[in-house]
Design an enzyme around this catalytic site. Structure first.
Site, PDB file in Angstrom:
ATOM      1  N   SER A   1      22.389  -8.406  -6.031  1.00  0.00           N
ATOM      2  CA  SER A   1      21.395  -7.719  -6.859  1.00  0.00           C
ATOM      3  C   SER A   1      21.184  -8.411  -8.209  1.00  0.00           C
ATOM      4  O   SER A   1      22.138  -8.860  -8.841  1.00  0.00           O
ATOM      5  CB  SER A   1      21.850  -6.282  -7.107  1.00  0.00           C
ATOM      6  OG  SER A   1      21.054  -5.692  -8.102  1.00  0.00           O
TER       7      SER A   1
ATOM      8  N   THR B   1      19.863   1.208  -4.254  1.00  0.00           N
ATOM      9  CA  THR B   1      19.110   0.287  -3.410  1.00  0.00           C
ATOM     10  C   THR B   1      19.474   0.525  -1.947  1.00  0.00           C
ATOM     11  O   THR B   1      20.227   1.460  -1.627  1.00  0.00           O
ATOM     12  CB  THR B   1      19.290  -1.175  -3.901  1.00  0.00           C
ATOM     13  OG1 THR B   1      18.439  -2.007  -3.126  1.00  0.00           O
ATOM     14  CG2 THR B   1      20.713  -1.657  -3.802  1.00  0.00           C
TER      15      THR B   1
ATOM     16  N   ALA C   1       5.567  -0.230   6.207  1.00  0.00           N
ATOM     17  CA  ALA C   1       5.558   1.237   6.149  1.00  0.00           C
ATOM     18  C   ALA C   1       6.961   1.777   5.869  1.00  0.00           C
ATOM     19  O   ALA C   1       7.287   2.890   6.230  1.00  0.00           O
ATOM     20  CB  ALA C   1       5.018   1.799   7.458  1.00  0.00           C
TER      21      ALA C   1
ATOM     22  N   GLY D   1      10.403   2.027   2.897  1.00  0.00           N
ATOM     23  CA  GLY D   1      10.626   2.715   1.624  1.00  0.00           C
ATOM     24  C   GLY D   1       9.720   2.216   0.511  1.00  0.00           C
ATOM     25  O   GLY D   1       9.118   3.016  -0.215  1.00  0.00           O
ATOM     26  N   ALA D   2       9.614   0.895   0.365  1.00  0.00           N
ATOM     27  CA  ALA D   2       8.780   0.344  -0.709  1.00  0.00           C
ATOM     28  C   ALA D   2       7.317   0.709  -0.466  1.00  0.00           C
ATOM     29  O   ALA D   2       6.586   1.050  -1.406  1.00  0.00           O
ATOM     30  CB  ALA D   2       8.962  -1.167  -0.776  1.00  0.00           C
TER      31      ALA D   2
ATOM     32  N   LYS E   1      18.539   4.959  -0.704  1.00  0.00           N
ATOM     33  CA  LYS E   1      17.454   5.579  -1.502  1.00  0.00           C
ATOM     34  C   LYS E   1      17.048   6.960  -0.985  1.00  0.00           C
ATOM     35  O   LYS E   1      16.594   7.788  -1.760  1.00  0.00           O
ATOM     36  CB  LYS E   1      16.224   4.662  -1.513  1.00  0.00           C
ATOM     37  CG  LYS E   1      16.386   3.421  -2.369  1.00  0.00           C
ATOM     38  CD  LYS E   1      15.085   2.641  -2.413  1.00  0.00           C
ATOM     39  CE  LYS E   1      15.259   1.337  -3.159  1.00  0.00           C
ATOM     40  NZ  LYS E   1      14.022   0.570  -3.227  1.00  0.00           N
TER      41      LYS E   1
ATOM     42  N   TYR F   1      10.721 -11.251  -3.984  1.00  0.00           N
ATOM     43  CA  TYR F   1      10.894 -11.981  -5.246  1.00  0.00           C
ATOM     44  C   TYR F   1      11.701 -13.268  -5.085  1.00  0.00           C
ATOM     45  O   TYR F   1      11.848 -14.032  -6.031  1.00  0.00           O
ATOM     46  CB  TYR F   1      11.494 -11.081  -6.330  1.00  0.00           C
ATOM     47  CG  TYR F   1      12.875 -10.562  -6.035  1.00  0.00           C
ATOM     48  CD1 TYR F   1      13.053  -9.349  -5.378  1.00  0.00           C
ATOM     49  CD2 TYR F   1      14.004 -11.282  -6.418  1.00  0.00           C
ATOM     50  CE1 TYR F   1      14.315  -8.871  -5.106  1.00  0.00           C
ATOM     51  CE2 TYR F   1      15.267 -10.809  -6.151  1.00  0.00           C
ATOM     52  CZ  TYR F   1      15.416  -9.607  -5.498  1.00  0.00           C
ATOM     53  OH  TYR F   1      16.675  -9.136  -5.224  1.00  0.00           O
TER      54      TYR F   1
ATOM     55  N   SER G   1      19.955  -6.760 -10.719  1.00  0.00           N
ATOM     56  CA  SER G   1      19.935  -5.714 -11.739  1.00  0.00           C
ATOM     57  C   SER G   1      20.973  -5.914 -12.861  1.00  0.00           C
ATOM     58  O   SER G   1      20.673  -5.604 -14.014  1.00  0.00           O
ATOM     59  CB  SER G   1      20.101  -4.345 -11.087  1.00  0.00           C
ATOM     60  OG  SER G   1      18.981  -4.083 -10.268  1.00  0.00           O
TER      61      SER G   1
ATOM     62  N   ASN H   1      15.326   5.711  -6.634  1.00  0.00           N
ATOM     63  CA  ASN H   1      16.035   4.460  -6.954  1.00  0.00           C
ATOM     64  C   ASN H   1      16.734   4.494  -8.309  1.00  0.00           C
ATOM     65  O   ASN H   1      17.326   3.497  -8.715  1.00  0.00           O
ATOM     66  CB  ASN H   1      15.091   3.257  -6.865  1.00  0.00           C
ATOM     67  CG  ASN H   1      14.214   3.127  -8.090  1.00  0.00           C
ATOM     68  OD1 ASN H   1      13.951   4.113  -8.778  1.00  0.00           O
ATOM     69  ND2 ASN H   1      13.766   1.927  -8.363  1.00  0.00           N
TER      70      ASN H   1
HETATM   71  P1  ATR Z   1      12.123  -1.243   2.129  1.00  0.00           P
HETATM   72  O1  ATR Z   1      12.827  -0.032   1.607  1.00  0.00           O
HETATM   73  O2  ATR Z   1      12.436  -2.494   1.353  1.00  0.00           O
HETATM   74  O3  ATR Z   1      10.651  -1.052   2.288  1.00  0.00           O
HETATM   75  P2  ATR Z   1      12.542  -0.760   4.926  1.00  0.00           P
HETATM   76  O4  ATR Z   1      12.404   0.695   4.666  1.00  0.00           O
HETATM   77  O5  ATR Z   1      13.610  -1.231   5.836  1.00  0.00           O
HETATM   78  O6  ATR Z   1      12.761  -1.540   3.567  1.00  0.00           O
HETATM   79  O7  ATR Z   1      11.111  -1.290   5.437  1.00  0.00           O
HETATM   80  C1  ATR Z   1      10.897  -2.579   5.863  1.00  0.00           C
HETATM   81  C2  ATR Z   1       9.432  -2.765   6.252  1.00  0.00           C
HETATM   82  O8  ATR Z   1       9.228  -4.135   6.550  1.00  0.00           O
HETATM   83  C3  ATR Z   1       9.037  -1.993   7.496  1.00  0.00           C
HETATM   84  O9  ATR Z   1       7.680  -1.670   7.408  1.00  0.00           O
HETATM   85  C4  ATR Z   1       9.277  -3.031   8.600  1.00  0.00           C
HETATM   86  O10 ATR Z   1       8.506  -2.834   9.757  1.00  0.00           O
HETATM   87  P3  ATR Z   1       8.978  -1.821  10.913  1.00  0.00           P
HETATM   88  O11 ATR Z   1       8.504  -0.450  10.483  1.00  0.00           O
HETATM   89  O12 ATR Z   1       8.319  -2.326  12.115  1.00  0.00           O
HETATM   90  O13 ATR Z   1      10.475  -1.929  10.976  1.00  0.00           O
HETATM   91  C5  ATR Z   1       8.819  -4.273   7.896  1.00  0.00           C
HETATM   92  N1  ATR Z   1       9.399  -5.486   8.463  1.00  0.00           N
HETATM   93  C6  ATR Z   1      10.679  -5.882   8.369  1.00  0.00           C
HETATM   94  N2  ATR Z   1      10.858  -7.068   8.986  1.00  0.00           N
HETATM   95  C7  ATR Z   1       9.655  -7.425   9.485  1.00  0.00           C
HETATM   96  C8  ATR Z   1       9.165  -8.551  10.234  1.00  0.00           C
HETATM   97  N3  ATR Z   1       9.987  -9.546  10.564  1.00  0.00           N
HETATM   98  N4  ATR Z   1       7.867  -8.592  10.560  1.00  0.00           N
HETATM   99  C9  ATR Z   1       7.037  -7.603  10.200  1.00  0.00           C
HETATM  100  N5  ATR Z   1       7.426  -6.498   9.506  1.00  0.00           N
HETATM  101  C10 ATR Z   1       8.710  -6.416   9.155  1.00  0.00           C
END
Ligand code: ATR
Length: 494
Positions: A245, A290, A355, A357-358, A294, A443, A247, A315
């Site tokens: 991290s 993180t 779709a 958390g972020a 979250k 980032y 942070s 967060n």
């Molecule tokens: P965060 O909190 O950082 O958003 P997350 O909740 O694990 O992390 O969400 C990751 C997002 O990136 C999801 O939308 C995931 O898609 P899925 O819903 O299909 O899992 C997407 N993601 C992660 N790896 C990916 C990849 N290799 N190609 C396309 N989308 C990806």
């Protein structure tokens, strides 16, 4: 005290490493087991060269030593080197009186008695590379018998183990000088907060070695770990993984800049419940949250803003007089970075990739500002679900390029394009027209494929590092009540 462990194969190398780290430490440990055999006779002269207090150690192979030597020989080497002006000699706790006898020039000697006679302090050590033993408090007391400084180096594997280490000081208040080391990733918070666990020192490694332990430069210049006292307010970040991290780089220099006696530490956390127990125990004043906690933290938060409740991800958590108060600075940071474009009318519609958390923070932020959003995601159901919650549209990831020319803002919230997947293009070949604002949450690296393409087309680009810093600055305000000091420019991403 910060103690640099010297594991060079020659004394010249050790002297060189010591010089490189001199400004960060107040003592060092010379590890005889790391030296080439030909160097051992000169080890007694090393304290003169070092010019600071030294611990002399010849670690056994079973305790993590780097060479195997017959036991009698090992004690003889230690005894010979200990003739120099070492301040401390580390002897394993299970060595009995008879084990410490050695012969020199035909006469029998007792290493322990020799050291005591010369006023050298004896450390009695115990190592456990697998766990934190149940009887650790008794063990420390036992090791301290005969006036020795007890040292336990153990391996926590959970927050519960970390709690055990933070209880040492309370459980054994009468032992003033002891060394407690939490090894491995779980032990990092105990090594930084060594003064709070009652340890007289924390071992650190050469600033350029980059291995497991925390390096001396980071301990001194980022954490100022040796300046922690009873009044220091503790903050941190919880996650799993968490040690990467950025942070700590955002918060520690800023606390210093406002002369706030506070420290910000990474806490590896498997389960938020025991962590909150630890937080109460050591009076943590606030923490960042993180992945993957979250959502899991929310049931423990006494007060959450309405929009954060909706996002379902928190967060930032701050301790107040009666409860934990939470917020989501991802949400507010994102909004602050696009607000002027929304207000000027440049952003009237958005495409959000992902779709998770972020994405939830981003979509709610946009929808709360009446911006129509289309969500595209690898797993269609996840996009569909978030779209339904936020009155948005959704589509499959493959269809991303078909929105070219139809949206003013494109946000990547997925990890595609993040190291080690630097060649990944989160936009799926979206043909930027140059009119869009392109926003990447990734980032590392700073310039992702997604942003490079957008920039080449002439788009305004907002980097993941900008988002990370902005959300960190808002957290800093929550923690300290101060604005982020403008003179501090943390190095993040890269
Ligand atoms: P965060 O909190 O950082 O958003 P997350 O909740 O694990 O992390 O969400 C990751 C997002 O990136 C999801 O939308 C995931 O898609 P899925 O819903 O299909 O899992 C997407 N993601 C992660 N790896 C990916 C990849 N290799 N190609 C396309 N989308 C990806």
């Amino acid at each position: 005290m910060l103690c640099l462990t010297l594991t060079g194969s020659s004394l010249d190398e050790d002297a060189h490493i010591l010089e490189r780290n001199r400004n960060y430490i107040s003592m060092a440990e010379l590890r005889l087991d790391a030296l080439d055999a030909s160097e051992l006779p000169a080890a007694k002269d090393f304290p003169r060269r070092a010019g600071l207090p030294l611990i002399l150690t010849f670690r056994r192979k079973a305790d993590g030593g780097l060479r195997s030597v017959p036991e009698k020989k090992r004690i003889a080497f230690l005894a010979d080197a200990a003739q120099g002006g070492y301040a401390y000699v580390d002897l394993e706790g299970d060595l009995r009186k008879a084990d410490l006898r050695y012969e020199k020039e035909g006469a029998r000697h007792d290493l322990e008695a020799d050291l005591k006679a010369r006023g050298v302090k004896i450390i009695r050590s115990f190592h456990d590379f697998k766990s934190v033993p149940d009887n650790i408090y008794d063990l420390i007391v036992k090791l301290s018998k005969g006036g020795a400084i007890p040292k336990v180096a153990v391996t926590p594997h959970s927050v519960a183990d970390v709690i055990t280490l933070f209880r040492v000081k309370k459980e054994i208040p009468l032992i003033k000088d002891m060394i407690v080391v939490g090894m491995g990733d779980w032990g990092v918070c105990t090594r930084i907060l060594y003064k709070r666990i009652g340890s007289m020192l924390s071992y650190c490694c050469d600033s350029s070695s980059g291995i497991g332990q925390i390096d001396a430069k980071t301990m001194k210049t980022l954490y100022h770990a040796d300046e922690v006292d009873e009044r220091t307010h503790i903050y941190g970040v919880i996650g799993n993984p968490v040690l990467h991290s950025s942070s700590p780089q955002i918060h520690n220099p800023a606390f210093r800049a406002i002369h706030y006696n506070a420290i910000y530490v990474p806490f590896l956390v498997d389960d938020v419940r025991p962590f909150l127990r630890l937080a109460e125990m050591i009076q943590i004043h606030g923490f960042s949250v993180t992945i993957p906690h979250k959502r899991a933290i929310i049931p423990y938060i006494g007060h959450l803003p309405r929009e954060v409740m909706k996002i379902g991800a928190c967060n930032t958590v701050v301790h107040t007089a009666r409860m934990w108060r939470g917020t989501n600075t991802d949400y507010y940071a994102f909004l602050s970075l696009v607000r002027s474009d929304i207000e000027s009318g440049r952003i009237k519609s958005a495409l959000v990739i992902g779709a998770g958390g972020a994405a939830r923070a981003v979509v709610f932020a946009l929808r709360n500002n009446l911006i129509p959003v289309t969500i595209v995601n690898r797993t269609a159901e996840h996009a569909q679900y978030l779209a339904r919650e936020t009155l948005s549209s959704w589509d499959t990831l493959e269809n991303t390029p078909k929105y070219a020319g139809k949206v003013d803002l494109v946000v990547n919230t997925t990890s595609v394009g993040m190291v080690p997947d630097e060649d990944g293009d989160a936009s799926m070949g979206f043909p930027f027209t140059g009119k869009e604002v392109a926003f990447d949450f990734v980032y590392k690296p700073r310039e992702t494929v997604f942003l490079k393409k957008a920039e080449a087309a002439g788009c305004r680009c907002i980097h993941g590092a900008d988002q990370l810093l902005e959300q960190g600055k808002l957290q800093f305000e929550e923690f300290s009540g101060y604005h982020y000091p403008p003179q501090i420019h943390p190095e993040i991403g890269g």
